[in-house]
Design a protein around this motif. Structure first.
Motif, PDB file in Angstrom:
ATOM      1  N   ASN A 156     125.631  20.639  27.904  1.00 57.91           N
ATOM      2  CA  ASN A 156     125.085  21.800  27.190  1.00 57.91           C
ATOM      3  C   ASN A 156     124.093  21.375  26.108  1.00 57.91           C
ATOM      4  OD1 ASN A 156     126.523  23.589  28.758  1.00 57.91           O
ATOM      5  ND2 ASN A 156     128.201  23.782  27.309  1.00 57.91           N
ATOM      6  N   GLN A 157     124.435  20.346  25.360  1.00 55.30           N
ATOM      7  CA  GLN A 157     123.543  19.849  24.308  1.00 55.30           C
ATOM      8  C   GLN A 157     122.251  19.316  24.908  1.00 55.30           C
ATOM      9  OE1 GLN A 157     124.166  20.024  20.990  1.00 55.30           O
ATOM     10  NE2 GLN A 157     122.208  19.117  20.489  1.00 55.30           N
ATOM     11  N   TYR A 158     122.370  18.581  25.992  1.00 58.72           N
ATOM     12  CA  TYR A 158     121.192  18.042  26.669  1.00 58.72           C
ATOM     13  C   TYR A 158     120.279  19.177  27.148  1.00 58.72           C
ATOM     14  CZ  TYR A 158     118.477  16.502  30.653  1.00 58.72           C
ATOM     15  OH  TYR A 158     117.468  16.302  31.548  1.00 58.72           O
ATOM     16  N   LEU A 159     120.852  20.174  27.818  1.00 56.31           N
ATOM     17  CA  LEU A 159     120.049  21.294  28.303  1.00 56.31           C
ATOM     18  C   LEU A 159     119.409  22.052  27.142  1.00 56.31           C
ATOM     19  CD1 LEU A 159     122.329  22.590  31.196  1.00 56.31           C
ATOM     20  CD2 LEU A 159     120.174  21.320  31.400  1.00 56.31           C
ATOM     21  N   SER A 160     120.127  22.168  26.042  1.00 56.57           N
ATOM     22  CA  SER A 160     119.583  22.833  24.855  1.00 56.57           C
ATOM     23  C   SER A 160     118.399  22.039  24.296  1.00 56.57           C
ATOM     24  CB  SER A 160     120.672  22.979  23.797  1.00 56.57           C
ATOM     25  OG  SER A 160     120.160  23.500  22.611  1.00 56.57           O
ATOM     26  N   TRP A 161     118.533  20.730  24.209  1.00 54.78           N
ATOM     27  CA  TRP A 161     117.442  19.880  23.735  1.00 54.78           C
ATOM     28  C   TRP A 161     116.229  20.025  24.643  1.00 54.78           C
ATOM     29  CZ3 TRP A 161     119.466  14.293  22.449  1.00 54.78           C
ATOM     30  CH2 TRP A 161     120.245  14.351  21.286  1.00 54.78           C
ATOM     31  N   ARG A 162     116.462  20.018  25.948  1.00 53.24           N
ATOM     32  CA  ARG A 162     115.351  20.093  26.894  1.00 53.24           C
ATOM     33  C   ARG A 162     114.611  21.425  26.775  1.00 53.24           C
ATOM     34  NH1 ARG A 162     112.879  16.006  28.689  1.00 53.24           N
ATOM     35  NH2 ARG A 162     112.046  17.451  30.209  1.00 53.24           N
ATOM     36  N   ARG A 163     115.343  22.505  26.557  1.00 57.23           N
ATOM     37  CA  ARG A 163     114.692  23.805  26.403  1.00 57.23           C
ATOM     38  C   ARG A 163     113.793  23.801  25.177  1.00 57.23           C
ATOM     39  NH1 ARG A 163     119.586  25.875  28.541  1.00 57.23           N
ATOM     40  NH2 ARG A 163     120.536  25.865  26.487  1.00 57.23           N
ATOM     41  N   ARG A 164     114.288  23.256  24.081  1.00 55.82           N
ATOM     42  CA  ARG A 164     113.493  23.204  22.855  1.00 55.82           C
ATOM     43  C   ARG A 164     112.301  22.274  23.011  1.00 55.82           C
ATOM     44  NH1 ARG A 164     117.619  21.393  19.291  1.00 55.82           N
ATOM     45  NH2 ARG A 164     119.241  22.721  20.052  1.00 55.82           N
ATOM     46  N   ARG A 165     112.523  21.128  23.629  1.00 52.75           N
ATOM     47  CA  ARG A 165     111.480  20.119  23.758  1.00 52.75           C
ATOM     48  C   ARG A 165     110.411  20.525  24.760  1.00 52.75           C
ATOM     49  NH1 ARG A 165     112.996  14.232  25.675  1.00 52.75           N
ATOM     50  NH2 ARG A 165     110.937  13.852  26.436  1.00 52.75           N
ATOM     51  N   SER A 166     110.806  21.295  25.774  1.00 54.53           N
ATOM     52  CA  SER A 166     109.858  21.618  26.835  1.00 54.53           C
ATOM     53  C   SER A 166     108.692  22.461  26.335  1.00 54.53           C
ATOM     54  CB  SER A 166     110.564  22.334  27.981  1.00 54.53           C
ATOM     55  OG  SER A 166     111.010  23.600  27.559  1.00 54.53           O
ATOM     56  N   SER A 167     108.877  23.185  25.251  1.00 53.17           N
ATOM     57  CA  SER A 167     107.783  24.003  24.750  1.00 53.17           C
ATOM     58  C   SER A 167     106.680  23.154  24.119  1.00 53.17           C
ATOM     59  CB  SER A 167     108.312  25.013  23.725  1.00 53.17           C
ATOM     60  OG  SER A 167     108.836  24.336  22.605  1.00 53.17           O
ATOM     61  N   HIS A 168     106.951  21.883  23.846  1.00 50.94           N
ATOM     62  CA  HIS A 168     105.964  20.997  23.230  1.00 50.94           C
ATOM     63  C   HIS A 168     105.330  20.039  24.234  1.00 50.94           C
ATOM     64  CE1 HIS A 168     107.277  22.463  19.362  1.00 50.94           C
ATOM     65  NE2 HIS A 168     108.513  22.147  19.675  1.00 50.94           N
ATOM     66  N   GLU A 169     105.789  20.058  25.471  1.00 46.97           N
ATOM     67  CA  GLU A 169     105.255  19.144  26.464  1.00 46.97           C
ATOM     68  C   GLU A 169     103.955  19.684  27.033  1.00 46.97           C
ATOM     69  OE1 GLU A 169     108.321  18.568  29.321  1.00 46.97           O
ATOM     70  OE2 GLU A 169     109.567  17.441  27.947  1.00 46.97           O
ATOM     71  N   VAL A 170     103.062  18.759  27.331  1.00 50.10           N
ATOM     72  CA  VAL A 170     101.786  19.139  27.922  1.00 50.10           C
ATOM     73  C   VAL A 170     101.744  18.556  29.328  1.00 50.10           C
ATOM     74  CG1 VAL A 170      99.287  18.949  27.724  1.00 50.10           C
ATOM     75  CG2 VAL A 170     100.702  19.097  25.655  1.00 50.10           C
ATOM     76  N   PRO A 171     101.646  19.409  30.363  1.00 47.78           N
ATOM     77  CA  PRO A 171     101.633  18.882  31.731  1.00 47.78           C
ATOM     78  C   PRO A 171     100.352  18.115  32.020  1.00 47.78           C
ATOM     79  CG  PRO A 171     101.352  21.268  31.731  1.00 47.78           C
ATOM     80  CD  PRO A 171     101.588  20.843  30.303  1.00 47.78           C
ATOM     81  N   SER A 172     100.453  17.145  32.886  1.00 47.72           N
ATOM     82  CA  SER A 172      99.312  16.331  33.285  1.00 47.72           C
ATOM     83  C   SER A 172      98.815  16.809  34.644  1.00 47.72           C
ATOM     84  CB  SER A 172      99.752  14.867  33.376  1.00 47.72           C
ATOM     85  OG  SER A 172      98.721  14.090  33.908  1.00 47.72           O
ATOM     86  N   ALA A 173      97.511  16.768  34.848  1.00 49.22           N
ATOM     87  CA  ALA A 173      96.932  17.215  36.113  1.00 49.22           C
ATOM     88  C   ALA A 173      97.262  16.252  37.248  1.00 49.22           C
ATOM     89  CB  ALA A 173      95.426  17.370  35.971  1.00 49.22           C
ATOM     90  N   GLU A 174      97.402  14.976  36.916  1.00 50.39           N
ATOM     91  CA  GLU A 174      97.668  13.981  37.949  1.00 50.39           C
ATOM     92  C   GLU A 174      98.896  13.168  37.591  1.00 50.39           C
ATOM     93  OE1 GLU A 174      94.356  11.611  39.137  1.00 50.39           O
ATOM     94  OE2 GLU A 174      92.949  13.215  38.679  1.00 50.39           O
TER      95      GLU A 174
END
Length: 177
Positions: free
Chosen positions: A66-84
């Motif tokens: 649960n803690q891991y999934l919570s961290w990932r949800r928060r962190r995912s909003s700051h990630e920038v996807p790469s085209a390649e």
């Protein structure tokens, strides 16, 4: 046994497998240590109220997921996807290289898919146990595992023959327990 002694005994008995689970979920040693520490901090704060919990190991694992999934949800909003995607290294039949390829492919799955695969196949838990740990239905576990394995086969075709086949009776609930 006082609270501190009981908690210390729990940590001594379960730290190693919980660290392994945290690493498999996060894919990074330092994040795994942070995740484990945050779970232990939360547990010691609740330790006096955990007397009714029958399986503290399962409780800690559920907290960790649960803690891991919570961290990932928060962190995912700051990630920038790469085209390649990054280039892949040459892969041979060497098991160390295959572990690296598997780890890299696991890190490209969604957090929930990664959690399902780690709990289901690495920790060898039943679909019911995984569903209970993740707080979802058995059907969700099955579909997440199916989609995650398909994605792994796409990301790392060299792992294909080594990945479980979900139609295989060896991976069904009845054959496992």
């Amino acid at each position: 046994m006082d609270r501190d002694t009981a908690f210390r005994a729990f940590v001594d008995a379960h730290q190693r497998p919980l660290t392994r689970l945290a690493y498999l979920l996060t894919g990074e040693v330092h994040l795994a240590e942070d995740l484990l520490q945050s779970v232990f901090v939360r547990m010691i704060g609740r330790w006096s109220r955990l007397g009714h919990v029958g399986d503290l190991d399962a409780y800690a694992r559920k907290m960790m997921v649960n803690q891991y999934l919570s961290w990932r949800r928060r962190r995912s909003s700051h990630e920038v996807p790469s085209a390649e995607p990054p280039d892949r290294a040459y892969v041979s039949d060497d098991s160390a290289v295959l572990r690296i390829v598997l780890r890299q492919a696991l890190m490209r799955l969604t957090p929930k898919q990664r959690a399902v695969l780690v709990l289901r196949f690495y920790e060898d838990r039943t679909e019911c146990e995984v569903a209970d740990l993740l707080g979802c239905s058995v059907g969700t576990v099955k579909s997440q595992a199916h989609h995650a394995l398909a994605r792994l086969r796409t990301l790392a075709p060299e792992l294909g023959p080594r990945l479980p086949v979900l139609d295989d009776p060896a991976h069904s609930e009845g054959a496992r327990r």
